[in-house]
Design a protein around this motif. Structure first.
Motif, PDB file in Angstrom:
ATOM      1  N   ARG A  18       0.837  -1.202   0.000  1.00 35.07           N
ATOM      2  CA  ARG A  18       0.000   0.000   0.000  1.00 35.07           C
ATOM      3  C   ARG A  18       0.868   1.246   0.000  1.00 35.07           C
ATOM      4  NH1 ARG A  18      -2.527  -1.041   5.384  1.00 35.07           N
ATOM      5  NH2 ARG A  18      -0.480  -1.953   5.563  1.00 35.07           N
ATOM      6  N   VAL A  19       0.541   2.152  -0.911  1.00 39.19           N
ATOM      7  CA  VAL A  19       1.230   3.438  -1.001  1.00 39.19           C
ATOM      8  C   VAL A  19       0.192   4.519  -0.717  1.00 39.19           C
ATOM      9  CG1 VAL A  19       2.541   5.024  -2.462  1.00 39.19           C
ATOM     10  CG2 VAL A  19       2.873   2.547  -2.686  1.00 39.19           C
ATOM     11  N   GLY A  20       0.447   5.320   0.292  1.00 41.12           N
ATOM     12  CA  GLY A  20      -0.498   6.349   0.702  1.00 41.12           C
ATOM     13  C   GLY A  20      -0.270   7.664  -0.012  1.00 41.12           C
ATOM     14  N   THR A  21      -1.295   8.110  -0.723  1.00 37.64           N
ATOM     15  CA  THR A  21      -1.292   9.430  -1.356  1.00 37.64           C
ATOM     16  C   THR A  21      -2.729   9.770  -1.737  1.00 37.64           C
ATOM     17  OG1 THR A  21      -0.385  10.856  -3.084  1.00 37.64           O
ATOM     18  CG2 THR A  21      -0.813   8.579  -3.699  1.00 37.64           C
ATOM     19  N   SER A  22      -3.045  11.047  -1.705  1.00 37.05           N
ATOM     20  CA  SER A  22      -4.351  11.499  -2.194  1.00 37.05           C
ATOM     21  C   SER A  22      -4.187  12.320  -3.461  1.00 37.05           C
ATOM     22  CB  SER A  22      -5.072  12.295  -1.109  1.00 37.05           C
ATOM     23  OG  SER A  22      -5.429  11.433  -0.047  1.00 37.05           O
ATOM     24  N   SER A  23      -2.978  12.364  -3.980  1.00 36.18           N
ATOM     25  CA  SER A  23      -2.690  13.099  -5.209  1.00 36.18           C
ATOM     26  C   SER A  23      -2.939  12.192  -6.412  1.00 36.18           C
ATOM     27  CB  SER A  23      -1.229  13.569  -5.209  1.00 36.18           C
ATOM     28  OG  SER A  23      -0.816  13.932  -6.502  1.00 36.18           O
ATOM     29  N   LEU A  24      -3.835  12.605  -7.295  1.00 37.27           N
ATOM     30  CA  LEU A  24      -4.086  11.822  -8.505  1.00 37.27           C
ATOM     31  C   LEU A  24      -2.835  11.725  -9.368  1.00 37.27           C
ATOM     32  CD1 LEU A  24      -7.629  13.156  -9.486  1.00 37.27           C
ATOM     33  CD2 LEU A  24      -7.040  10.985  -8.388  1.00 37.27           C
ATOM     34  N   ARG A  25      -2.065  12.812  -9.446  1.00 39.31           N
ATOM     35  CA  ARG A  25      -0.842  12.815 -10.246  1.00 39.31           C
ATOM     36  C   ARG A  25       0.151  11.806  -9.694  1.00 39.31           C
ATOM     37  NH1 ARG A  25       3.835  14.991  -9.283  1.00 39.31           N
ATOM     38  NH2 ARG A  25       3.031  16.196  -7.549  1.00 39.31           N
ATOM     39  N   ALA A  28      -1.037   8.194 -10.245  1.00 38.79           N
ATOM     40  CA  ALA A  28      -0.844   7.755 -11.636  1.00 38.79           C
ATOM     41  C   ALA A  28       0.622   7.423 -11.901  1.00 38.79           C
ATOM     42  CB  ALA A  28      -1.327   8.839 -12.600  1.00 38.79           C
ATOM     43  N   GLN A  29       1.523   8.213 -11.352  1.00 39.93           N
ATOM     44  CA  GLN A  29       2.947   7.958 -11.561  1.00 39.93           C
ATOM     45  C   GLN A  29       3.377   6.642 -10.908  1.00 39.93           C
ATOM     46  OE1 GLN A  29       4.408  11.696  -9.985  1.00 39.93           O
ATOM     47  NE2 GLN A  29       4.696  12.529 -12.042  1.00 39.93           N
ATOM     48  N   ILE A  30       2.890   6.387  -9.704  1.00 36.66           N
ATOM     49  CA  ILE A  30       3.218   5.125  -9.028  1.00 36.66           C
ATOM     50  C   ILE A  30       2.636   3.946  -9.802  1.00 36.66           C
ATOM     51  CG2 ILE A  30       2.558   3.723  -7.006  1.00 36.66           C
ATOM     52  CD1 ILE A  30       4.987   5.362  -6.427  1.00 36.66           C
ATOM     53  N   ARG A  31       1.396   4.085 -10.252  1.00 42.13           N
ATOM     54  CA  ARG A  31       0.766   2.988 -11.012  1.00 42.13           C
ATOM     55  C   ARG A  31       1.505   2.700 -12.312  1.00 42.13           C
ATOM     56  NH1 ARG A  31      -4.543   5.349  -9.213  1.00 42.13           N
ATOM     57  NH2 ARG A  31      -5.289   3.889  -7.651  1.00 42.13           N
ATOM     58  N   ARG A  32       2.037   3.742 -12.942  1.00 37.37           N
ATOM     59  CA  ARG A  32       2.790   3.535 -14.178  1.00 37.37           C
ATOM     60  C   ARG A  32       4.078   2.771 -13.884  1.00 37.37           C
ATOM     61  NH1 ARG A  32       5.059   8.689 -17.099  1.00 37.37           N
ATOM     62  NH2 ARG A  32       6.285   8.594 -15.221  1.00 37.37           N
ATOM     63  N   ALA A  33       4.745   3.119 -12.790  1.00 37.09           N
ATOM     64  CA  ALA A  33       6.014   2.470 -12.454  1.00 37.09           C
ATOM     65  C   ALA A  33       5.810   1.077 -11.859  1.00 37.09           C
ATOM     66  CB  ALA A  33       6.803   3.345 -11.471  1.00 37.09           C
ATOM     67  N   ARG A  34       4.767   0.942 -11.022  1.00 41.57           N
ATOM     68  CA  ARG A  34       4.512  -0.325 -10.323  1.00 41.57           C
ATOM     69  C   ARG A  34       3.015  -0.590 -10.285  1.00 41.57           C
ATOM     70  NH1 ARG A  34       7.862  -2.335  -6.152  1.00 41.57           N
ATOM     71  NH2 ARG A  34       6.227  -3.945  -6.111  1.00 41.57           N
ATOM     72  N   PRO A  83      13.180  12.058 -11.620  1.00 40.23           N
ATOM     73  CA  PRO A  83      12.225  13.049 -12.129  1.00 40.23           C
ATOM     74  C   PRO A  83      11.743  12.765 -13.552  1.00 40.23           C
ATOM     75  CG  PRO A  83      14.419  14.007 -11.949  1.00 40.23           C
ATOM     76  CD  PRO A  83      14.479  12.639 -11.329  1.00 40.23           C
ATOM     77  N   VAL A  84      12.422  11.893 -14.276  1.00 43.86           N
ATOM     78  CA  VAL A  84      11.941  11.515 -15.608  1.00 43.86           C
ATOM     79  C   VAL A  84      10.687  10.651 -15.462  1.00 43.86           C
ATOM     80  CG1 VAL A  84      12.493  10.209 -17.700  1.00 43.86           C
ATOM     81  CG2 VAL A  84      14.208  11.719 -16.676  1.00 43.86           C
ATOM     82  N   MET A  85      10.688   9.761 -14.489  1.00 43.64           N
ATOM     83  CA  MET A  85       9.534   8.890 -14.236  1.00 43.64           C
ATOM     84  C   MET A  85       8.494   9.550 -13.339  1.00 43.64           C
ATOM     85  SD  MET A  85       9.643   5.923 -15.742  1.00 43.64           S
ATOM     86  CE  MET A  85       8.518   4.978 -14.745  1.00 43.64           C
ATOM     87  N   PHE A  86       8.941  10.416 -12.441  1.00 42.08           N
ATOM     88  CA  PHE A  86       8.074  11.052 -11.458  1.00 42.08           C
ATOM     89  C   PHE A  86       8.250  12.561 -11.556  1.00 42.08           C
ATOM     90  CE2 PHE A  86       8.855   6.807  -9.969  1.00 42.08           C
ATOM     91  CZ  PHE A  86       7.617   6.389  -9.529  1.00 42.08           C
ATOM     92  N   CYS A  87       7.668  13.139 -12.593  1.00 42.59           N
ATOM     93  CA  CYS A  87       7.804  14.567 -12.840  1.00 42.59           C
ATOM     94  C   CYS A  87       7.237  15.353 -11.647  1.00 42.59           C
ATOM     95  CB  CYS A  87       7.058  14.943 -14.122  1.00 42.59           C
ATOM     96  SG  CYS A  87       7.246  16.672 -14.566  1.00 42.59           S
ATOM     97  N   PRO A  88       8.029  16.231 -11.058  1.00 41.74           N
ATOM     98  CA  PRO A  88       7.527  17.016  -9.921  1.00 41.74           C
ATOM     99  C   PRO A  88       6.353  17.899 -10.344  1.00 41.74           C
ATOM    100  CG  PRO A  88       9.914  17.224 -10.124  1.00 41.74           C
ATOM    101  CD  PRO A  88       9.421  16.524 -11.359  1.00 41.74           C
ATOM    102  N   ALA A  89       5.532  18.226  -9.377  1.00 42.02           N
ATOM    103  CA  ALA A  89       4.409  19.131  -9.634  1.00 42.02           C
ATOM    104  C   ALA A  89       4.952  20.507 -10.006  1.00 42.02           C
ATOM    105  CB  ALA A  89       3.524  19.235  -8.398  1.00 42.02           C
ATOM    106  N   PRO A  90       4.212  21.224 -10.828  1.00 45.55           N
ATOM    107  CA  PRO A  90       4.651  22.583 -11.168  1.00 45.55           C
ATOM    108  C   PRO A  90       4.822  23.430  -9.911  1.00 45.55           C
ATOM    109  CG  PRO A  90       2.829  21.922 -12.569  1.00 45.55           C
ATOM    110  CD  PRO A  90       2.986  20.864 -11.518  1.00 45.55           C
ATOM    111  N   CYS A  91       5.829  24.262  -9.939  1.00 49.44           N
ATOM    112  CA  CYS A  91       6.085  25.271  -8.902  1.00 49.44           C
ATOM    113  C   CYS A  91       6.572  24.689  -7.580  1.00 49.44           C
ATOM    114  CB  CYS A  91       4.858  26.145  -8.685  1.00 49.44           C
ATOM    115  SG  CYS A  91       4.177  26.774 -10.226  1.00 49.44           S
ATOM    116  N   GLN A  92       7.089  23.475  -7.567  1.00 47.55           N
ATOM    117  CA  GLN A  92       7.612  22.914  -6.332  1.00 47.55           C
ATOM    118  C   GLN A  92       8.752  23.776  -5.823  1.00 47.55           C
ATOM    119  OE1 GLN A  92       6.798  19.912  -4.347  1.00 47.55           O
ATOM    120  NE2 GLN A  92       4.978  20.675  -5.377  1.00 47.55           N
TER     121      GLN A  92
END
Length: 129
Positions: A18-25, A28-34, A83-92
Motif C-alpha cells: 500500500r502506497v499512501g497518497t491522495s494526489s491523482l498525479r 498515476a505515476q506510481i501505477r505507471r512504475a509499479r 524526475p523523468v519517471m516522477f515529474c515534480p508538480a509545477p512550482c515545487q
C-alpha cells in the motif's frame, strides 16, 4: 521522495504493498512504475504521514522533496525518485504570498519579495501543465 517503512525503496516494496497518497498525479505515476501496488488515501502534513506509516496504514508514501528540504527533514527510509519517471508538480519549492485585493500598503510592502526569474518559471510551468 518515496518514504517507506523498511529499506529498499520502490523496487523493495512487496507486490500489493500500500502506497499512501491522495494526489491523482502521484497515484498515476506510481501505477505507471509499479502497477502491482495499491494506492490508499493519505492526507496530512509530513509528521502525520510518517506517523501513519509507522502505524502500518501503508508501506510507503510520497512527499515533496521541496517540503522535506524546507523542514530540514530526512526520513530514515527515503528514496529520491527519478524526475523523468516522477515529474515534480509545477512550482515545487516556490513560496506564494497573498494579500487582499485593493490592499495597496500590503501590496507595496511585499512587492520587493517577488523574484522575476521565479515568477517566469512558475508561469511557464503552469502553462505547460
Amino acid at each position: 521522495m518515496l518514504i517507506t517503512r523498511h529499506p529498499g525503496g520502490l523496487d523493495g516494496l512487496e507486490n500489493g504493498a500500500r502506497v499512501g497518497t491522495s494526489s491523482l498525479r502521484r497515484a498515476a505515476q506510481i501505477r505507471r512504475a509499479r502497477p502491482d501496488l495499491n494506492i490508499v488515501p493519505m492526507r496530512g502534513n509530513v509528521d502525520t504521514r510518517i506517523a501513519r506509516l509507522h502505524e502500518g496504514r501503508a508501506e510507503a508514501t510520497l512527499l515533496a522533496a521541496a517540503g522535506l528540504n524546507r523542514l530540514e527533514r530526512a526520513p530514515e527510509h527515503a528514496e529520491r525518485l527519478d524526475p523523468v519517471m516522477f515529474c515534480p508538480a509545477p512550482c515545487q519549492g516556490a513560496i506564494g504570498i497573498e494579500c487582499r485585493a485593493g490592499d495597496t500598503p500590503t501590496q507595496n510592502a511585499i512587492a520587493p519579495l517577488n523574484d522575476p526569474a521565479t515568477r517566469t518559471a512558475i508561469l511557464a510551468e503552469r502553462a505547460m501543465l
